[in-house]
Design a protein around this motif. Structure first.
Motif, PDB file in Angstrom:
ATOM      1  N   SER A   1       8.499 -19.534   1.868  1.00 18.51           N
ATOM      2  CA  SER A   1       7.340 -19.699   2.753  1.00 18.51           C
ATOM      3  C   SER A   1       6.368 -18.542   2.575  1.00 18.51           C
ATOM      4  N   THR A   2       5.077 -18.806   2.699  1.00 15.79           N
ATOM      5  CA  THR A   2       4.115 -17.719   2.568  1.00 15.79           C
ATOM      6  C   THR A   2       3.601 -17.260   3.923  1.00 15.79           C
ATOM      7  N   THR A   3       4.035 -17.919   5.015  1.00 13.02           N
ATOM      8  CA  THR A   3       3.711 -17.377   6.338  1.00 13.02           C
ATOM      9  C   THR A   3       4.420 -16.045   6.440  1.00 13.02           C
ATOM     10  N   PRO A   4       3.704 -14.990   6.835  1.00 14.62           N
ATOM     11  CA  PRO A   4       4.388 -13.694   6.889  1.00 14.62           C
ATOM     12  C   PRO A   4       5.535 -13.698   7.900  1.00 14.62           C
ATOM     13  N   LEU A   5       6.586 -12.975   7.553  1.00 17.39           N
ATOM     14  CA  LEU A   5       7.674 -12.695   8.486  1.00 17.39           C
ATOM     15  C   LEU A   5       7.159 -11.604   9.413  1.00 17.39           C
ATOM     16  N   LYS A   6       7.180 -11.892  10.705  1.00 20.53           N
ATOM     17  CA  LYS A   6       6.695 -10.885  11.659  1.00 20.53           C
ATOM     18  C   LYS A   6       7.848  -9.997  12.078  1.00 20.53           C
ATOM     19  N   VAL A   7       7.756  -8.737  11.737  1.00 13.87           N
ATOM     20  CA  VAL A   7       8.845  -7.796  11.996  1.00 13.87           C
ATOM     21  C   VAL A   7       8.391  -6.721  12.966  1.00 13.87           C
ATOM     22  N   ALA A   8       9.037  -6.672  14.132  1.00 16.73           N
ATOM     23  CA  ALA A   8       8.755  -5.603  15.093  1.00 16.73           C
ATOM     24  C   ALA A   8       9.664  -4.422  14.816  1.00 16.73           C
ATOM     25  N   VAL A   9       9.100  -3.225  14.914  1.00 18.94           N
ATOM     26  CA  VAL A   9       9.899  -2.001  14.848  1.00 18.94           C
ATOM     27  C   VAL A   9       9.503  -1.153  16.047  1.00 18.94           C
ATOM     28  N   THR A  10      10.493  -0.755  16.832  1.00 19.02           N
ATOM     29  CA  THR A  10      10.206   0.143  17.957  1.00 19.02           C
ATOM     30  C   THR A  10      10.561   1.571  17.558  1.00 19.02           C
ATOM     31  N   GLY A  11       9.937   2.529  18.224  1.00 18.59           N
ATOM     32  CA  GLY A  11      10.156   3.924  17.831  1.00 18.59           C
ATOM     33  C   GLY A  11       9.598   4.175  16.449  1.00 18.59           C
ATOM     34  N   ALA A  12       8.516   3.457  16.137  1.00 19.49           N
ATOM     35  CA  ALA A  12       8.000   3.427  14.763  1.00 19.49           C
ATOM     36  C   ALA A  12       7.452   4.772  14.294  1.00 19.49           C
ATOM     37  N   ALA A  13       7.102   5.657  15.234  1.00 18.26           N
ATOM     38  CA  ALA A  13       6.587   6.974  14.835  1.00 18.26           C
ATOM     39  C   ALA A  13       7.701   8.003  14.680  1.00 18.26           C
ATOM     40  N   GLY A  14       8.945   7.586  14.872  1.00 18.42           N
ATOM     41  CA  GLY A  14      10.069   8.515  14.782  1.00 18.42           C
ATOM     42  C   GLY A  14      10.553   8.711  13.359  1.00 18.42           C
ATOM     43  N   GLN A  15      11.620   9.496  13.230  1.00 22.32           N
ATOM     44  CA  GLN A  15      12.098   9.818  11.876  1.00 22.32           C
ATOM     45  C   GLN A  15      12.666   8.619  11.137  1.00 22.32           C
ATOM     46  N   ILE A  16      13.427   7.775  11.799  1.00 24.47           N
ATOM     47  CA  ILE A  16      13.959   6.589  11.108  1.00 24.47           C
ATOM     48  C   ILE A  16      12.794   5.685  10.710  1.00 24.47           C
ATOM     49  N   GLY A  17      11.855   5.528  11.637  1.00 20.36           N
ATOM     50  CA  GLY A  17      10.680   4.704  11.369  1.00 20.36           C
ATOM     51  C   GLY A  17       9.951   5.135  10.111  1.00 20.36           C
ATOM     52  N   TYR A  18       9.871   6.450   9.899  1.00 17.73           N
ATOM     53  CA  TYR A  18       9.106   6.967   8.761  1.00 17.73           C
ATOM     54  C   TYR A  18       9.699   6.529   7.424  1.00 17.73           C
ATOM     55  N   SER A  19      10.984   6.248   7.423  1.00 14.77           N
ATOM     56  CA  SER A  19      11.605   5.737   6.204  1.00 14.77           C
ATOM     57  C   SER A  19      11.639   4.204   6.204  1.00 14.77           C
ATOM     58  N   LEU A  20      11.962   3.665   7.372  1.00 13.88           N
ATOM     59  CA  LEU A  20      12.151   2.211   7.501  1.00 13.88           C
ATOM     60  C   LEU A  20      10.885   1.408   7.179  1.00 13.88           C
ATOM     61  N   LEU A  21       9.757   1.868   7.701  1.00 13.64           N
ATOM     62  CA  LEU A  21       8.528   1.077   7.559  1.00 13.64           C
ATOM     63  C   LEU A  21       8.134   0.907   6.092  1.00 13.64           C
ATOM     64  N   PHE A  22       8.331   1.962   5.308  1.00 11.83           N
ATOM     65  CA  PHE A  22       7.925   1.900   3.896  1.00 11.83           C
ATOM     66  C   PHE A  22       8.874   1.014   3.085  1.00 11.83           C
ATOM     67  N   ARG A  23      10.138   1.013   3.483  1.00 12.22           N
ATOM     68  CA  ARG A  23      11.097   0.116   2.822  1.00 12.22           C
ATOM     69  C   ARG A  23      10.769  -1.345   3.151  1.00 12.22           C
ATOM     70  N   LEU A  24      10.497  -1.604   4.427  1.00 13.11           N
ATOM     71  CA  LEU A  24      10.159  -2.977   4.832  1.00 13.11           C
ATOM     72  C   LEU A  24       8.911  -3.448   4.092  1.00 13.11           C
ATOM     73  N   ALA A  25       7.900  -2.576   4.077  1.00  8.51           N
ATOM     74  CA  ALA A  25       6.605  -2.963   3.504  1.00  8.51           C
ATOM     75  C   ALA A  25       6.673  -3.126   1.990  1.00  8.51           C
ATOM     76  N   SER A  26       7.618  -2.430   1.359  1.00  7.79           N
ATOM     77  CA  SER A  26       7.673  -2.518  -0.103  1.00  7.79           C
ATOM     78  C   SER A  26       8.587  -3.641  -0.581  1.00  7.79           C
ATOM     79  N   GLY A  27       9.114  -4.432   0.356  1.00  6.61           N
ATOM     80  CA  GLY A  27       9.787  -5.663  -0.065  1.00  6.61           C
ATOM     81  C   GLY A  27      11.300  -5.662   0.043  1.00  6.61           C
ATOM     82  N   ALA A  28      11.860  -4.752   0.831  1.00  4.57           N
ATOM     83  CA  ALA A  28      13.323  -4.677   0.918  1.00  4.57           C
ATOM     84  C   ALA A  28      13.960  -5.935   1.515  1.00  4.57           C
ATOM     85  N   LEU A  29      13.174  -6.724   2.258  1.00  8.45           N
ATOM     86  CA  LEU A  29      13.743  -7.952   2.833  1.00  8.45           C
ATOM     87  C   LEU A  29      13.461  -9.172   1.974  1.00  8.45           C
ATOM     88  N   GLY A  30      12.808  -8.971   0.843  1.00  8.47           N
ATOM     89  CA  GLY A  30      12.537 -10.106  -0.041  1.00  8.47           C
ATOM     90  C   GLY A  30      11.046 -10.247  -0.321  1.00  8.47           C
TER      91      GLY A  30
END
Ligand code: NAX
Length: 326
Positions: free
Chosen positions: A1-30
């Motif tokens: 499907s080309t409808t974007p997967l909507k992914v919420a991340v809470t605590g997005a400005a925290g340390q885990i977020g700083y790594s997680l967001l870039f992995r998600l955005a670069s295609g780690a979920l497909g």
């Protein structure tokens, strides 16, 4: 499907977020494009804007959009996946009850918001500590979301256990299968080598060293978080983000054939874990659903450790029930 997967991340400005967001955005979920919905508390929004500037600057081809905010009902609108990372850390002089109460406020509100506005197919993974009990609070406050859509993260513990066993046996991590973390994501967790395998052979037998298993392996895995803090000066972040990704990817796309993963999910009474507790089990996943692996033999050694961790979960549940959070 080309409808974007909507992914919420809470605590997005925290340390885990700083790594997680870039992995998600670069295609780690497909390959499916993703839209990020980032929740923070108001004072952290400026920092988060800076993180968004960096995400923009990566020009990730599959990043279809980013929204940020401090209101859960807006940020969670229509989300298919919610990664609840933000939580209140234990501050100086804070008692356990204070910690449960502070996090209770966060996870009751986020559970209600998800209940109201998330997509029908939402999957919710809780990383923020105390993860199992935070997931229980969110689940209880989201009565219209099926309970099976909630899980708490024990994948980092699972990956740590794989890494320790690989180092001990000299096997590559890819040879380690059927690892299980049982119970709570806490120092009482039980990493189980009696069902794990090294290149298809029973791990406990391959190691052949009960003393190592009991006095080195289990405490090393269970106390790894503290060891990281000791060495790095702050808690695990990139590895926690990586495990959060592993867990979400396998949940959405399925675990490997002939293997399983560890996830803390609502108990149906399997392995004597009281129904309704969010406890870590060996699970297989397929098409967005999980199933607890059945029929494993649990010896007395494992039984005692599973029981101890589950007793701690029951205490946490009783404490948040007393506070009126569930
Ligand atoms: P940080 O303190 O760096 O970041 C947490 C962020 O959450 C902060 O930016 C804060 O403003 C935000 N936040 C607080 N309340 C919020 C709310 N109501 N809504 C949205 N955002 C909110 O912590 P970090 O190192 O990123 O760790 C996050 C959580 O993961 C902590 O609870 C931590 O204990 C937990 N961990 C869980 C692990 C696991 O395996 N389950 C391992 C790593 C980590 O310790």
């Amino acid at each position: 499907s080309t409808t974007p997967l909507k992914v919420a991340v809470t605590g997005a400005a925290g340390q885990i977020g700083y790594s997680l967001l870039f992995r998600l955005a670069s295609g780690a979920l497909g390959d499916r494009p993703i839209e990020l919905r980032l929740l923070e508390i108001e004072p952290a929004l400026k920092t988060l804007e800076g993180v968004v500037m960096e995400l923009d600057d990566c020009a990730f081809p599959n990043l279809a959009g980013i929204e940020i905010g401090h209101e859960a009902e807006k940020v969670f609108d229509g989300v298919n996946l919610a990664l609840l990372v933000g939580a209140r850390p234990r501050g100086p002089g804070m008692e356990r009850g204070d910690l449960l109460e502070a996090n209770g406020a966060i996870f009751t509100a986020q559970g209600k918001a998800l209940n109201a506005v998330a997509a029908d197919d939402v999957r919710i993974g809780v990383t923020g500590n105390p993860a199992n009990t935070n997931a229980l609070i969110a689940m209880t406050n989201a009565p219209d979301v099926p309970q099976s859509r909630f899980s708490a993260l024990t994948r980092l513990d699972h990956n740590r256990a794989i890494s320790q066993l690989a180092a001990k046996t000299g096997a590559p991590v890819t040879d380690i299968t059927h690892m299980t973390i049982w119970g709570n994501h806490s120092a009482t967790q039980y990493p189980d080598l009696f069902h794990a395998q090294v290149a298809g052979r029973n791990a406990a037998e391959t190691v052949g060293d009960q003393d190592w298993l009991e006095n080195t392996f289990i405490p090393t895995v269970a106390k790894r978080g503290a060891a990281i803090i000791d060495a790095r000066g702050s808690s695990s972040a990139a590895s926690a983000a990586s495990a959060t990704i592993d867990a979400a990817r396998d949940w959405l796309h399925g675990s490997a054939d002939d293997d399983w993963v560890s996830m803390a999910v609502v108990s149906d009474g399997s392995y004597g874990v009281p129904e309704g507790l969010i406890s870590s089990f060996p699970v297989t996943t397929r098409d967005g659903d999980w199933e607890i692996v059945q029929g494993l033999e649990i010896d007395d050694f494992s039984r005692a450790r599973i029981d101890a961790s589950v007793a701690e979960l029951a205490e946490e549940r009783d404490a948040v029930a007393k506070l009126g959070l569930i």
